[in-house]
Design a protein around this motif. Sequence first.
Motif, PDB file in Angstrom:
ATOM      1  N   HIS A 185       0.897  -1.018   0.028  1.00 29.39           N
ATOM      2  CA  HIS A 185       0.023  -0.018   0.035  1.00 29.39           C
ATOM      3  C   HIS A 185       0.839   1.380  -0.127  1.00 29.39           C
ATOM      4  CE1 HIS A 185      -3.412  -2.396   0.521  1.00 29.39           C
ATOM      5  NE2 HIS A 185      -3.026  -2.953   1.450  1.00 29.39           N
ATOM      6  N   THR A 186       1.953   1.237   0.566  1.00 26.78           N
ATOM      7  CA  THR A 186       2.820   2.251   0.726  1.00 26.78           C
ATOM      8  C   THR A 186       3.360   2.851  -0.729  1.00 26.78           C
ATOM      9  OG1 THR A 186       3.366   1.933   3.307  1.00 26.78           O
ATOM     10  CG2 THR A 186       4.894   3.209   2.154  1.00 26.78           C
ATOM     11  N   CYS A 187       3.871   1.622  -1.456  1.00 28.60           N
ATOM     12  CA  CYS A 187       4.178   1.898  -2.595  1.00 28.60           C
ATOM     13  C   CYS A 187       3.380   2.536  -3.508  1.00 28.60           C
ATOM     14  CB  CYS A 187       5.024   0.656  -3.125  1.00 28.60           C
ATOM     15  SG  CYS A 187       6.567   0.191  -2.699  1.00 28.60           S
ATOM     16  N   ASN A 188       2.187   1.894  -3.323  1.00 26.05           N
ATOM     17  CA  ASN A 188       1.011   2.437  -4.244  1.00 26.05           C
ATOM     18  C   ASN A 188       0.764   3.831  -3.950  1.00 26.05           C
ATOM     19  OD1 ASN A 188      -0.317   0.565  -6.272  1.00 26.05           O
ATOM     20  ND2 ASN A 188       0.173  -0.626  -4.284  1.00 26.05           N
ATOM     21  N   ILE A 189       0.705   4.304  -2.745  1.00 25.59           N
ATOM     22  CA  ILE A 189       0.464   5.671  -2.359  1.00 25.59           C
ATOM     23  C   ILE A 189       1.767   6.544  -2.882  1.00 25.59           C
ATOM     24  CG2 ILE A 189       0.563   7.233  -0.249  1.00 25.59           C
ATOM     25  CD1 ILE A 189      -0.801   5.055   1.385  1.00 25.59           C
TER      26      ILE A 189
ATOM     27  N   LEU B  12       2.672  10.178  -9.720  1.00 27.91           N
ATOM     28  CA  LEU B  12       2.221  10.184 -10.947  1.00 27.91           C
ATOM     29  C   LEU B  12       1.236  11.271 -11.198  1.00 27.91           C
ATOM     30  CD1 LEU B  12       2.038   6.321 -11.799  1.00 27.91           C
ATOM     31  CD2 LEU B  12       3.146   8.369 -13.076  1.00 27.91           C
ATOM     32  N   THR B  13       0.479  11.577  -9.976  1.00 28.64           N
ATOM     33  CA  THR B  13      -0.547  12.639  -9.831  1.00 28.64           C
ATOM     34  C   THR B  13       0.075  13.865 -10.298  1.00 28.64           C
ATOM     35  OG1 THR B  13      -2.012  11.529  -8.506  1.00 28.64           O
ATOM     36  CG2 THR B  13      -2.482  14.002  -8.541  1.00 28.64           C
ATOM     37  N   ILE B  14       1.239  14.120  -9.437  1.00 30.81           N
ATOM     38  CA  ILE B  14       1.972  15.393  -9.804  1.00 30.81           C
ATOM     39  C   ILE B  14       2.309  15.558 -11.325  1.00 30.81           C
ATOM     40  CG2 ILE B  14       4.330  16.524  -9.341  1.00 30.81           C
ATOM     41  CD1 ILE B  14       3.909  15.502  -6.596  1.00 30.81           C
TER      42      ILE B  14
ATOM     43  N   THR C 233      -7.272   9.285 -11.912  1.00 35.49           N
ATOM     44  CA  THR C 233      -7.231   7.806 -11.860  1.00 35.49           C
ATOM     45  C   THR C 233      -6.089   7.899 -10.694  1.00 35.49           C
ATOM     46  OG1 THR C 233      -7.962   7.442 -14.020  1.00 35.49           O
ATOM     47  CG2 THR C 233      -6.758   5.813 -12.871  1.00 35.49           C
ATOM     48  N   ASN C 234      -5.069   8.427 -10.819  1.00 38.75           N
ATOM     49  CA  ASN C 234      -4.016   8.200  -9.944  1.00 38.75           C
ATOM     50  C   ASN C 234      -4.400   8.611  -8.663  1.00 38.75           C
ATOM     51  OD1 ASN C 234      -1.762   7.002 -11.699  1.00 38.75           O
ATOM     52  ND2 ASN C 234      -1.884   8.780 -12.795  1.00 38.75           N
ATOM     53  N   ALA C 235      -5.014   9.850  -8.243  1.00 38.17           N
ATOM     54  CA  ALA C 235      -5.192  10.255  -7.063  1.00 38.17           C
ATOM     55  C   ALA C 235      -6.097   9.256  -6.412  1.00 38.17           C
ATOM     56  CB  ALA C 235      -5.705  11.449  -7.217  1.00 38.17           C
ATOM     57  N   PHE C 236      -7.251   8.611  -7.206  1.00 36.79           N
ATOM     58  CA  PHE C 236      -7.972   7.932  -6.733  1.00 36.79           C
ATOM     59  C   PHE C 236      -7.594   6.544  -6.336  1.00 36.79           C
ATOM     60  CE2 PHE C 236     -11.974   5.271  -6.658  1.00 36.79           C
ATOM     61  CZ  PHE C 236     -12.867   6.047  -5.943  1.00 36.79           C
ATOM     62  N   TRP C 237      -6.422   6.176  -6.851  1.00 32.80           N
ATOM     63  CA  TRP C 237      -5.730   4.876  -6.768  1.00 32.80           C
ATOM     64  C   TRP C 237      -5.239   5.193  -5.294  1.00 32.80           C
ATOM     65  CZ3 TRP C 237      -5.085   0.285 -10.056  1.00 32.80           C
ATOM     66  CH2 TRP C 237      -4.149  -0.411  -9.439  1.00 32.80           C
ATOM     67  N   GLY C 238      -4.391   6.308  -5.233  1.00 23.48           N
ATOM     68  CA  GLY C 238      -3.700   6.555  -3.932  1.00 23.48           C
ATOM     69  C   GLY C 238      -4.757   6.442  -2.768  1.00 23.48           C
ATOM     70  N   ALA C 239      -5.899   7.135  -2.713  1.00 24.40           N
ATOM     71  CA  ALA C 239      -6.808   6.978  -1.932  1.00 24.40           C
ATOM     72  C   ALA C 239      -7.373   5.589  -1.376  1.00 24.40           C
ATOM     73  CB  ALA C 239      -8.134   7.881  -2.422  1.00 24.40           C
ATOM     74  N   ILE C 240      -7.573   5.073  -2.522  1.00 27.50           N
ATOM     75  CA  ILE C 240      -7.661   3.473  -2.244  1.00 27.50           C
ATOM     76  C   ILE C 240      -6.698   2.868  -1.476  1.00 27.50           C
ATOM     77  CG2 ILE C 240      -7.995   1.105  -3.352  1.00 27.50           C
ATOM     78  CD1 ILE C 240      -9.404   2.679  -5.622  1.00 27.50           C
TER      79      ILE C 240
END
Length: 86
Positions: free
Chosen positions: A40-44, A50-52, A65-72
Amino acid sequence: MINITELIIDTLGWMGAAFYIFPYLQLNTKKWNINTPAYHTCNIIGSLFLTINTLYYLSYPAAFTNAFWGAIAVYGLLKHSTVKSG
């Protein structure tokens, strides 16, 4: 001439991709599982980088999509922390 801002943004994008790919590999080779905090840490981190990158290049669907992925991933990390301590 090298544009230092774009170099930093592109580097963050490539690092973000690596932070998505590596944990996915670890998951599929069964070295990590869905409850591994590092997954999860790597995904965050990947999501943040990637959002930046995608916001800089005005790619709003990818940024979303990337921000939502991070929220998950944050949810997954918190869920794992709660399950382990409870």
